[in-house]
Design an enzyme around this catalytic site. Structure first.
Site, PDB file in Angstrom:
ATOM      1  N   HIS A  94       1.027  -1.254   0.234  1.00  0.00           N
ATOM      2  CA  HIS A  94       0.194   0.130  -0.077  1.00  0.00           C
ATOM      3  C   HIS A  94       0.942   1.498  -0.140  1.00  0.00           C
ATOM      4  O   HIS A  94       2.493   1.184   0.150  1.00  0.00           O
ATOM      5  CB  HIS A  94      -1.092  -0.400   1.194  1.00  0.00           C
ATOM      6  CG  HIS A  94      -0.713  -0.073   2.409  1.00  0.00           C
ATOM      7  ND1 HIS A  94       0.531  -0.564   2.946  1.00  0.00           N
ATOM      8  CD2 HIS A  94       0.025   1.327   3.881  1.00  0.00           C
ATOM      9  CE1 HIS A  94       1.173  -0.864   3.973  1.00  0.00           C
ATOM     10  NE2 HIS A  94       0.799   0.582   4.288  1.00  0.00           N
ATOM     11  N   ASP A  97       0.670   4.735   2.330  1.00  0.00           N
ATOM     12  CA  ASP A  97       0.103   5.917   3.463  1.00  0.00           C
ATOM     13  C   ASP A  97      -0.415   6.994   2.931  1.00  0.00           C
ATOM     14  O   ASP A  97      -1.814   7.048   3.844  1.00  0.00           O
ATOM     15  CB  ASP A  97       1.180   6.137   4.465  1.00  0.00           C
ATOM     16  CG  ASP A  97       2.155   4.675   5.082  1.00  0.00           C
ATOM     17  OD1 ASP A  97       1.488   4.448   4.956  1.00  0.00           O
ATOM     18  OD2 ASP A  97       3.111   4.939   5.603  1.00  0.00           O
ATOM     19  N   HIS A 122       4.653  -0.123   0.311  1.00  0.00           N
ATOM     20  CA  HIS A 122       5.820  -0.627   1.275  1.00  0.00           C
ATOM     21  C   HIS A 122       4.650  -1.939   1.414  1.00  0.00           C
ATOM     22  O   HIS A 122       3.325  -1.247   1.345  1.00  0.00           O
ATOM     23  CB  HIS A 122       6.294  -0.387   1.705  1.00  0.00           C
ATOM     24  CG  HIS A 122       4.891   1.009   3.072  1.00  0.00           C
ATOM     25  ND1 HIS A 122       4.992   1.834   2.327  1.00  0.00           N
ATOM     26  CD2 HIS A 122       4.766   0.477   3.743  1.00  0.00           C
ATOM     27  CE1 HIS A 122       4.449   2.619   2.910  1.00  0.00           C
ATOM     28  NE2 HIS A 122       4.242   1.314   3.827  1.00  0.00           N
ATOM     29  N   ARG A 166       6.382 -10.350  15.849  1.00  0.00           N
ATOM     30  CA  ARG A 166       7.122  -8.707  15.890  1.00  0.00           C
ATOM     31  C   ARG A 166       6.321  -7.765  16.248  1.00  0.00           C
ATOM     32  O   ARG A 166       5.324  -7.469  16.285  1.00  0.00           O
ATOM     33  CB  ARG A 166       7.323  -9.006  14.532  1.00  0.00           C
ATOM     34  CG  ARG A 166       7.841  -7.395  14.087  1.00  0.00           C
ATOM     35  CD  ARG A 166       6.823  -7.220  12.103  1.00  0.00           C
ATOM     36  NE  ARG A 166       7.881  -6.463  11.469  1.00  0.00           N
ATOM     37  CZ  ARG A 166       6.740  -5.828  11.074  1.00  0.00           C
ATOM     38  NH1 ARG A 166       5.810  -5.035  11.695  1.00  0.00           N
ATOM     39  NH2 ARG A 166       6.914  -4.822  10.333  1.00  0.00           N
TER      40      ARG A 166
END
Length: 728
Positions: free
Chosen positions: A580, A582, A652, A662
């Site tokens: 996508h 941002d 990204h 994570r």
């Protein structure tokens, strides 16, 4: 003077070849003081490097500097001697118009011999015999890549001459922009006491003036200041011509290596060897086009460098109202591409704009351009003759070379090579991404301990960076513990399945929620305050590095942990976070990105601060706009920060987290104060009501504290210097 056309090629070849033979066998004129002559600069460089590795710092600095000064002095001597010997043999030269046959050859030889003798004695007055010999290709590479400055920056650092070390580091970095160790060294120098921004000077700037003018002209174009743009383009063209001529002079006056001896069975005689040497010199002069058109730090030259400048220049002149100047510049451009339809249409437009002005109708191209193109074409004819008949190797540096210059037997290959070059240029234009965010990567990194691990070059993109050392291990552990403590009481996800994939759970925590939990005693207040301070730490760091011309405000802070669901990973093909952009809606099929809701259109800069690495997968990756071509990957680790502009140049995603948990702090920033994170204002108000102070690191305050950081860095720098020639 008009030479017989049938003898012109012989005249040029014999001039260059015989001149080279005579200058190669140079000798010092009698009576010269050898101690005052310039020694070989490569010998000084070798001695300087030897002293460097022997840690004789003062001696190394002296010898390395002398090698640079001697090389520059040698080039100046060659230039002066070239100018001094312009008239040598002029009397014999005048007789070439009337003499024919053998007498023509003799007068030609007499002219060249007199000029060669003049150069030999002129150079010999200032340079030793050894200093006149050609240097090795290794030495040429060392100096072209500016490696002497690589050694000098550490040498001056060891001698505590920090201003000189900063200048050497900057000079090396300009030609080696992907050298991250040097980049980090520069940032360390910035924090040292006594070092100012003015100390970071490019010592080779004199040889790059045309690029400074080129960039300045483009900037004036971008701001529609056409009068200034036209002026800068004219200066750029003049400087490009001057640099090219200087390069050509060095080819003529410098000693050349004699052609390779192919043995007793070779059919090469003195004429063949003279032709080979002549062609080598002409090839050297032609290659000056490539040399001047290559930016420091680049491998490839900018194609059509001079014609491109002329094209920009005539448009700027037209828009600035200088129609007559635009006509002359466009006529000069047509010397390179005489049948270019767009240029012909523009010329017609200019004439119509002038309304039949007779004076302008008689305008001629600039005479220096006429001479430039005519000379280049004559040289190309000789070189292609050598390619066809003497097995000479020549790479034409120009796209504008007309087909009739190339021999019939070579044209098919020539067309194929030219087509490849044109296709390569088109691909480059299509792939070039323009970032209109207003950010420009490469600003100073003032925080002590923070280093640049990856930049635009390594990340294959625009306005991308990876820093290490932004957090300590202890700070990472504290924020991970904070996330763990509120895993089921975050901002609404509450440990549910991730909104992006069914194979992971997703825990999120906002700053305001963390503060409220701290007030209720559910989490540690100091950990919550650290969460707040990390947002400010990252903001100051990115504001400086991306050189934001306006203020930069935190738009949103989100502590996020993604956990792989055990037993649900087999055969998994999806992503933890799909690809996508941002601040806009990306359409991979059309490569368009629509800046409209529901995209967060106010976001200008994005950042991810990693907290741990004890998991599998979860790598950030960048792609091209088609979302198919991965351009870079970043592996998470504690204290690593990824920063990038939020627009369409940086699509990204995140690879699947296949085991473990994570955790990362996601931050977004805006240049518009209206869209700042109001939660931070509420947090500050809540803390103020409780009588708690909030430490805000404003950019000005950060700059003011850099002197303290500099003192600390300087006092401890000895412990951080390694033996490598380019690391601190």
């Amino acid at each position: 003077m008009a030479l017989h056309s049938a003898l012109f090629t012989v005249y040029v070849a014999s001039h260059v070849a015989i001149l080279a033979f005579f200058t190669f066998a140079s000798a010092n004129p009698g009576g010269s003081n050898v101690l005052t002559l310039l020694p070989p600069y490569d010998f000084l460089y070798y001695k300087g490097v030897r002293s460097y590795f022997g840690e004789e710092w003062a001696k190394a600095a002296e010898l390395l500097e002398r090698s640079l000064v001697t090389k520059e002095a040698l080039f100046k001597v060659r230039r002066q001697c070239h100018d001094e010997c312009v008239d040598a043999g002029r009397e014999a030269l005048h007789k070439l118009d009337s003499e024919e046959g053998n007498l023509w050859d003799l007068w030609s030889l007499d002219w060249v011999q007199q000029k060669a003798e003049c150069l030999r004695y002129c150079v010999g007055r200032s340079v030793t015999i050894e200093g006149q010999l050609p240097v090795s290709s290794d030495i040429e590479y060392e100096f072209s890549s500016r490696n002497p400055y690589n050694f000098l920056q550490v040498t001056y650092y060891k001698l505590e001459k920090l201003q000189k070390a900063a200048a050497a580091a900057q000079t090396y970095f300009v030609a080696n922009p992907s050298h991250l160790e040097m980049r980090n060294n520069i940032e360390k120098y910035r924090r040292m006491e006594g070092v100012t921004d003015d100390d970071f000077q490019d010592r080779e700037l004199e040889n790059e003036k045309h690029w400074v003018l080129y960039d300045s002209a483009l900037q004036h174009e971008a701001s529609s200041d056409w009068a200034q743009a036209a002026q800068k383009w004219r200066e750029c063209v003049n400087e490009t011509m001057r640099q090219t001529e200087e390069c050509r002079v060095q080819c003529v006056v410098a000693c050349q290596r004699l052609p390779e001896d192919r043995g007793v069975d070779s059919a090469d005689g003195v004429f063949e060897k003279a032709a080979a040497l002549s062609l080598s010199l002409l090839s050297c002069q032609q290659s000056c086009v490539t040399q001047v058109a290559t930016r420091p730090g680049r491998i490839s030259a900018q194609e059509d460098f001079l014609p491109t400048q002329l094209e920009h220049m005539h448009i700027a002149q037209f828009k600035a109202g200088d129609i007559s100047g635009a006509v002359q510049t466009l006529l000069s451009l047509l010397l390179f591409y005489p049948s270019d339809k767009d240029s012909m249409d523009n010329l017609q437009l200019y004439f119509e704009t002038l309304g039949g002005d007779k004076e302008t109708q008689n305008t001629k191209p600039a005479q220096e351009m006429v001479r430039y193109v005519s000379r280049s074409l004559q040289e190309k004819k000789l070189l292609y003759f050598g390619v066809e008949n003497l097995d000479f190797k020549f790479t034409d540096p120009d796209l504008w070379t007309p087909e009739d210059v190339v021999p019939e037997s070579l044209r098919e290959t020539w067309r194929a090579e030219k087509e490849k070059m044109n296709e390569k240029m088109k691909e480059g234009e299509q792939q070039e991404e323009v970032d209109d965010s207003g950010f420009y990567a490469g600003g100073p990194v003032r925080q002590v301990g923070v280093t640049i691990t990856m930049d635009d070059n390594i990340l294959n993109g625009t306005n991308r960076v990876v820093f290490d050392g932004v957090m300590t291990e202890k700070e990472c552990d504290r924020i991970v513990q904070l996330a763990t403590a509120v895993a089921s009481a975050g901002d609404g996800y509450r440990g549910r399945r991730s909104p992006h994939t069914p194979h992971e759970t997703f825990d999120g925590l906002t700053l305001l929620r963390a503060v409220k939990l701290a007030q209720d005693g559910q989490v540690n207040f100091t950990d919550t305050k650290l969460l707040y301070e990390l947002g400010e730490r990252v903001r100051v760091l990115l504001h400086s590095y991306f050189r934001s011309p306006s203020g930069l405000f935190v738009a949103f802070t989100h502590l996020v942990c993604r956990s792989a669901i055990a037993g649900d990973q087999e055969g998994r093909l999806d992503l933890s976070h799909p690809i996508h952009v941002d601040n806009c809606l990306l359409e991979p099929e059309t490569k368009q990105c629509w800046r409209e809701p529901p995209a967060f259109i106010h976001r200008d800069l994005s950042a991810i601060l990693y907290l741990n690495d004890n998991f599998d997968g979860g790598e950030l990756f960048f792609t091209s706009r088609d979302t198919k071509t991965v351009t870079a990957r970043v592996k998470p680790t504690c204290g690593r920060l990824v920063g990038f502009s939020s627009g369409p140049v940086n699509p990204h995603g995140v690879t699947a987290v296949t085991s473990g948990r994570r955790c990362a702090l996601a931050l977004w920033f805006t240049k518009d104060k209206l869209f700042r994170d109001m939660e931070r204002d509420k947090v500050e108000a809540m803390w103020a009501a409780d009588g708690l102070s909030v430490e805000k690191k404003e950019d000005e305050k950060e700059k003011g504290s850099s002197s303290t950081a500099g003192r600390n860095a300087r006092s401890s720098r000895r412990d951080r210097v390694v033996t490598g020639k380019d690391e601190l």
